[in-house]
Design an enzyme around this catalytic site. Structure first.
Site, PDB file in Angstrom:
ATOM      1  N   HIS A 175       9.857   5.194   4.495  1.00  0.00           N
ATOM      2  CA  HIS A 175       9.727   5.699   3.124  1.00  0.00           C
ATOM      3  C   HIS A 175       9.787   4.520   2.154  1.00  0.00           C
ATOM      4  O   HIS A 175      10.815   3.860   2.037  1.00  0.00           O
ATOM      5  CB  HIS A 175      10.845   6.697   2.822  1.00  0.00           C
ATOM      6  N   ASP A 177       9.533   3.344  -1.643  1.00  0.00           N
ATOM      7  CA  ASP A 177       9.532   3.708  -3.063  1.00  0.00           C
ATOM      8  C   ASP A 177       8.740   2.670  -3.848  1.00  0.00           C
ATOM      9  O   ASP A 177       9.102   1.482  -3.834  1.00  0.00           O
ATOM     10  CB  ASP A 177      10.965   3.726  -3.605  1.00  0.00           C
ATOM     11  N   ASP A 426      14.370   4.681   4.382  1.00  0.00           N
ATOM     12  CA  ASP A 426      13.788   3.841   3.335  1.00  0.00           C
ATOM     13  C   ASP A 426      13.470   2.443   3.866  1.00  0.00           C
ATOM     14  O   ASP A 426      14.345   1.764   4.434  1.00  0.00           O
ATOM     15  CB  ASP A 426      14.765   3.709   2.167  1.00  0.00           C
ATOM     16  N   HIS A 569       8.796   9.422  -7.803  1.00  0.00           N
ATOM     17  CA  HIS A 569      10.053  10.161  -7.982  1.00  0.00           C
ATOM     18  C   HIS A 569      11.269   9.296  -8.343  1.00  0.00           C
ATOM     19  O   HIS A 569      12.384   9.819  -8.384  1.00  0.00           O
ATOM     20  CB  HIS A 569      10.343  11.006  -6.733  1.00  0.00           C
TER      21      HIS A 569
END
Length: 1149
Positions: A175, A177, A426, A569
């Site tokens: 993941h 970001d 992450d 997000h």
């Protein structure tokens, strides 16, 4: 003029008489008893023909009834005002209010009765799971569930799989970001590029390996930096199914604060990039990290032709309930859908997080032992103090048995024997060693499990679509179809709590400055896309494409990506570190400046009467921007137009797809100003001082305001000149209430200013539509009365303060953890209140230490005159752990029900739940919230996303800003201390119900057409672009009317997006036309609205829509243009169902 009125009246009367005569004749034929008893001389077939005729006439009458009544009302109004003051000039009456001349033409509001049925009709079979009902039913009791703390103990029998093996798909993922604790570029440099580089080499080592990727923004940046050889390898990995791109958007967007324009745009940007570069077409959605889920997203994914999706961050009590009832996988259906066409299969992850400890099964202590990045000697370990062990021949049987136990327990929560086990977290897989540790150890486990038939398990690496495909196959259905026995769900998954009473409702408001800037950029992007597409089409048709700056396409592309990136997000949510927020802000501002250039260049070409005089010079723009921002965190400064005796021209752009009548305000350097229309006709204007504070006028800057009617998506032209026209230059009058404070108030000979030192009683402002009362002490709104009613409606405005808890857990960027009910805001000094009155607008400004509250009334017919314009300039930079709220207290009997929008696309009913803490009753409000009873509806429209609730009967409450000094332990590591001076802009609309809310409004509700139009007026203001001063004579500007016919007023032109040619910086010949047909409620009064509006039962003739352009090619496609839905046809007539969004590949020639 009089003759015109008489003709209109006579025409309407003749039409009525003719229709009624025909109706009565037919009516008589049908009911004449002599004919019925006359035997067989009147065949039954003729009776049925007549009955059909009668039905058609009744329908015709019904459809024309509204038009006729409005023609009549308008004509009466015209007749009543025929005598009196000079034509078309406002005048001041003896009772102290301004009266505007009547509109020179009547308005009509004609809504087909069939179009009203949508909001009233039943939906057939109701979904088994309606989230509003689920929330009302659940106890939210948070009982300790043992190893699965938020769940329960799971048991199984080893024989549960004797008839069908358990099929396990372990899905490696990382993941990433696009900005959070580090900036987008820093993440890319330090982590993401290494993940993707390792991915290419490590997946090629073994064809059984799989990997999942979601964020195209990172992928595109990496793609631009790799060799052709590596690109070919990536295409092979995508082609053979080892690498799956999931969702395929530019980012994994926030679903609370984002607007559906931006959600669609970032999805198109990602999908178009994938098609162009990889030939990849996403099939499944993957949203592991957004903080709650909107039902808009499954609709958009389904319309983009995705068949399945996954979500994770859902309230722990809902997860537990769904797990207990085997409802974690369901068909997600839209509330309005009566034929399941919006269904998409959705998988909800059952446990606390998407990290490895919470994905293999219910016990994180065990699952953590199978995260082989945490092997002893590494940088991270297991908090449960039992480390992973490398898999060897000696321990594989024992380790596999422990893991299989977790897999079996997890599978007991689902209806099928196919199990999904994500394997990632992450920014995982950023080093080759981690790839080796995870893939080698898991492969040894799989090989062992698969070699033991008596275990009845098949385990393998897979992608998300591998999992869904296997589930569909086991269920015996086509991909995307409903497996037998699986439930149907409608509603959304707000509000989210991950543990205890830690509700993630703070981020609905966090960093409102950037939430506002996001919407400003969005409005500019939409306007620039449309203007650019039209300008290029007209230039090509005129043979001038080579002279036009086609390379402006690169500025559009940059802005699409900047807006897309900000939907991430941790961006629009306000949950990134301060330096990352600055990086986002700089990107947004750079794109905003670029879009203003695109708009200026397009308007320059389109507004010229003689295109042969067109000359583009990048160094010398033809038009100026309407405003400028000195920095990414500064408020805009409006352009001041210097006047002299030679005329100055201003081009006005209306980004709406409907004609609009708006009050336009310009800043000039002289109070002596005359304004002329494009035909040279002098116009009445209101001139006002421009204020820098409560009591100080800005020297040599004045505001000139006038109502202007602008064509749909078009350009108008005004001419300004220095000079005085006492009949038409009408000064505002100003009163300043000092409330006993010793302050000096600026004065100017052009404006009457009254200073009232002490003691102010309540006062009212009036327009032709309403009278609004304000408190003399606070300057805040108290009540509203429509002029056609006796009754006043209480709308009491109050500012409130929330504190945060004194215990360990406090509010932060994500969480709202208040210390109890809000307390009234108590200013150190009473506010200075300034009241401005004039012919076109009047306003009240209350100046408090932490906010300036503005309420403005527009005295014009139509959308702008029917609601109150409200704005709050908020500055809480000296607060410590406080949040500022605005509450409206009304006499609407809302009974604990309120309504909030989801992404500006649809409305979701809400219930105030007493069993939940205060913070759990807040919801996102991207564009509107309303309360209602059988008589009234009060809607608060907003120009920026904020958190909203209704905590008491008749209340609406909005959190305006939050300043918090600490982190809330969700990984950010900072509080919210970078507050800015922020404008929050609203429209308050009070509507009278003509029909009580339908019973279906418990589950679905719709705004009125007036409410929809009020929202788009607020969110897409008129742009005023002054022509740069030149010595040359009149440049020969002409208004631009791009539409030959009006769009029905329930249609919204979402975008007209130029598509990329082979060359990156240039547009192709095709554009994407995206339309939305809005669902609306006819049960709200629609009399004398002062604007034209008609609906067409969903039909639009696109072939005749654009003036001066032909439709050379039209093809309906999926939402993001990856799938043609029909072959191109010669017919350009389209039909859309209410609520649907449709994309067309369009070529204008």
């Amino acid at each position: 003029m009089k003759l015109k009125k008489q003709v209109t009246v006579c025409g309407a009367a003749i039409f009525c008489v003719a229709v009624f005569s025909l109706y009565l004749m037919l009516d008589r034929v049908q009911h004449d008893p002599a004919r019925h008893h006359g035997g067989g001389n009147f065949p039954r077939s003729q009776i049925s023909v007549l009955q059909n005729r009668i039905q058609q006439l009744e329908q015709l009458l019904e459809e024309n009834h509204e038009i006729i009544s409005h023609i009549k009302d308008s004509v009466l109004e015209l007749t009543a005002n025929a005598e009196g003051p000079p034509a078309l000039l406002p005048y001041y009456t003896a009772n102290g209010s301004w009266v505007l001349p009547p509109e020179p033409r009547p308005s009509f509001f004609s809504v087909s009765p069939q179009d009203c049925q949508f909001a009233l009709r039943g939906r057939g079979q109701k979904p088994e799971l309606q989230m509003l009902t689920v929330s009302e039913m659940l106890p939210f009791d948070n009982v300790d569930g043992g190893v699965w703390k938020q769940g329960f103990d799971i048991s199984y029998s080893p024989h549960d799989w004797d008839t069908e093996d358990l099929q396990v798909f372990v899905v490696p993922h990382s993941h990433n970001d696009p900005g959070w604790v580090k900036t987008f570029d820093k993440y890319y440099m330090e982590q993401t590029q290494h993940i993707l580089n390792s991915m290419v080499s490590k997946l090629q080592e073994d064809p059984r390996r799989r990997f999942l990727w979601a964020e195209v923004s990172f992928f595109a940046k990496w793609w631009d930096n790799i060799s052709a050889q590596k690109k070919a390898a990536v295409r092979r990995l995508v082609g053979n199914g080892q690498l799956e791109i999931v969702t395929g958007g530019w980012v994994m967007p926030d679903e609370a604060n984002s607007h559906y324009f931006a959600l669609i745009d970032q999805l198109i940007e990602g999908h178009q990039w994938l098609e162009r570069n990889l030939g990849a077409v996403p099939r499944s959605g993957w949203a592991v990290d957004p903080f709650g889920y909107s039902s808009t997203m499954p609709y958009l994914l389904r319309r983009a032709n995705l068949t399945s999706m996954l979500i994770q961050r859902v309230h722990y009590a809902i997860k537990k309930h769904f797990a207990a009832t085997h409802s974690l996988e369901f068909m997600w259906r839209q509330m309005w859908d009566s034929d399941s066409s919006t269904d998409i299969f959705c998988h909800m992850m059952p446990f606390y997080s998407y990290d490895i400890p919470h994905t293999c099964g219910p016990d994180p202590k065990i699952c953590c032992q199978f995260d082989f990045k945490r092997l002893p000697g590494g940088r991270i370990n297991c908090p449960w103090k039992v480390p992973p062990r490398a898999i060897t021949e000696a321990n594989v049987a024992e380790r596999a048995a422990v893991l299989l136990d977790q897999y079996r327990k997890k599978s007991q929560l689902f209806r099928s024997n196919v199990l999904l086990v994500p394997l990632g977290d992450d920014f995982r897989y950023d080093k080759p060693q981690e790839w080796d540790a995870q893939f080698f150890n898991y492969q040894r486990l799989f090989d062992f499990l698969n070699s033991k038939p008596d275990l009845h398990v098949q385990a393998q690496f897979g992608t998300l679509s591998d999992y869904f495909d296997a589930l569909y196959k086991r269920s015996g259905v086509e991909p995307g179809a409903r497996p037998p026995g699986f439930p149907v769900l409608s509603g959304d998954f707000f509000t989210y709590a991950d543990r205890e009473d830690h509700y993630w409702t703070g981020y609905f408001t966090s960093r409102p400055f950037y939430k506002s800037l996001d919407r400003v950029l969005e409005a500019h992007l939409r306007g620039a896309e449309i203007m650019y597409s039209l300008a290029v089409a007209h230039a090509r048709r005129a043979g001038l494409a080579t002279q036009y700056p086609l390379t402006d396409f690169a500025l559009l592309a940059e802005a699409r990506r900047a807006l897309g990136l900000f939907q991430h997000h941790d961006a629009i949510t306000g949950t990134a570190k301060e330096a990352v927020v600055v990086d986002y802000g700089v990107r947004l501002l750079r794109s905003l400046v670029g879009l203003k250039r695109v708009l200026i260049n397009a308007a320059h070409y389109l507004v010229l009467g003689d295109k042969s005089t067109y000359h583009f010079d990048p160094e010398v723009p033809f038009l100026q921007a309407d405003d400028t921002r000195v920095n990414h965190d500064a408020l805009p400064e409006r352009t001041v137009i210097p006047l002299d005796t030679s005329p100055r021209f201003v081009v006005l752009f209306n980004p709406l797809e409907h004609e609009r009548l708006s009050v336009v305000s310009l800043l000039v350097n002289s109070p002596r100003v005359r304004v002329f229309s494009e035909e040279g006709q002098p116009l009445a204007v209101q001139i006002s001082p421009h204020w820098s504070s409560a009591t100080d006028m800005v020297p040599d800057v004045y505001q000139v305001s006038l109502p202007v009617r602008l064509p749909a998506l078009g350009l108008g032209v005004l001419q300004l000149q220095q000079g005085l026209d006492r009949l038409r230059t009408l000064p505002s009058s100003v009163r300043v209430y000092l409330q006993g404070r010793r302050l000096t108030v600026s004065r100017h000979e052009a404006f009457p200013v009254r200073v009232i030192d002490t003691g102010a009683s309540d006062f009212a402002l009036s327009t032709h539509y309403m009278q609004v009362w304000f408190s003399g002490l606070t300057g805040l709104l108290k009540s509203i009365r429509r002029v056609d009613e006796e009754q006043e409606h209480r709308v009491d405005m109050q500012f409130l303060i929330y504190g945060t808890r004194t215990s360990k857990d406090k509010s932060g960027a994500y969480l709202f953890l208040p210390d109890g009910d809000a307390q009234p805001y108590i200013p150190k000094e009473p506010p200075v209140v300034r009241v401005t009155e004039g012919p076109f607008f009047s306003e009240v400004v209350a100046y408090y230490e932490h906010m300036h509250q503005v309420v403005r009334l527009y005295n014009v017919p139509g959308v702008e005159g029917l609601s109150l314009d409200m704005a709050s300039l908020v500055d809480i930079r000296d607060y410590v752990n406080k949040e500022l709220a605005l509450r409206l207290h009304t006499d609407v009997d809302s009974q604990g029900t309120f309504f909030t929008d989801l992404n500006g696309f649809q409305v979701q009913p809400r219930r105030y739940l007493k069993k939940l803490p205060l913070q759990a009753n807040f919801y996102p409000m991207p564009v509107m919230a309303y309360i209602q009873d059988p008589q009234e509806r009060l809607t608060l429209h907003t120009a920026q996303a904020l958190g909203v609730s209704s905590l008491g009967n008749g209340q609406l409450e909005v959190i305006l800003d939050r300043r918090l000094m600490q982190d809330d332990n969700r990984g950010l590591g900072q509080g919210l201390k970078d507050n800015k001076r922020t404008w929050n802009h609203f429209r308050l609309l009070l509507e009278r119900r003509t029909a009580a809310p339908s019973p279906s409004e418990v589950q679905e509700s719709y705004p009125s057409l007036l409410s929809h139009l009020t929202s788009v007026h607020l969110n897409t203001p008129v742009l005023a672009l002054p022509v740069v001063k030149r010595q040359s004579p009149d440049p020969g500007l002409r208004p631009f009317h791009p539409l030959a016919v009006s769009l029905p007023c329930d249609f919204h032109l979402l975008n007209l997006r130029s598509l990329q040619a082979e060359e990156d910086t240039l547009p192709s010949l095709d554009t994407a036309l995206i339309l939305h047909r809005k669902g609306f409620d006819c049960g709200l009064e629609a009399k004398n609205l002062g604007f034209n509006c008609s609906t067409s039962q969903g039909k639009v003739a696109l072939g005749s829509l654009f003036r001066g352009l032909d439709v050379g090619f039209l093809q309906p496609t999926s939402l993001t243009l990856l799938y043609p839905l029909a072959s191109p046809s010669n017919s350009t007539d389209i039909y859309m169902e209410p609520m649907e969004v449709a994309t067309f590949r369009l070529r204008l020639v």
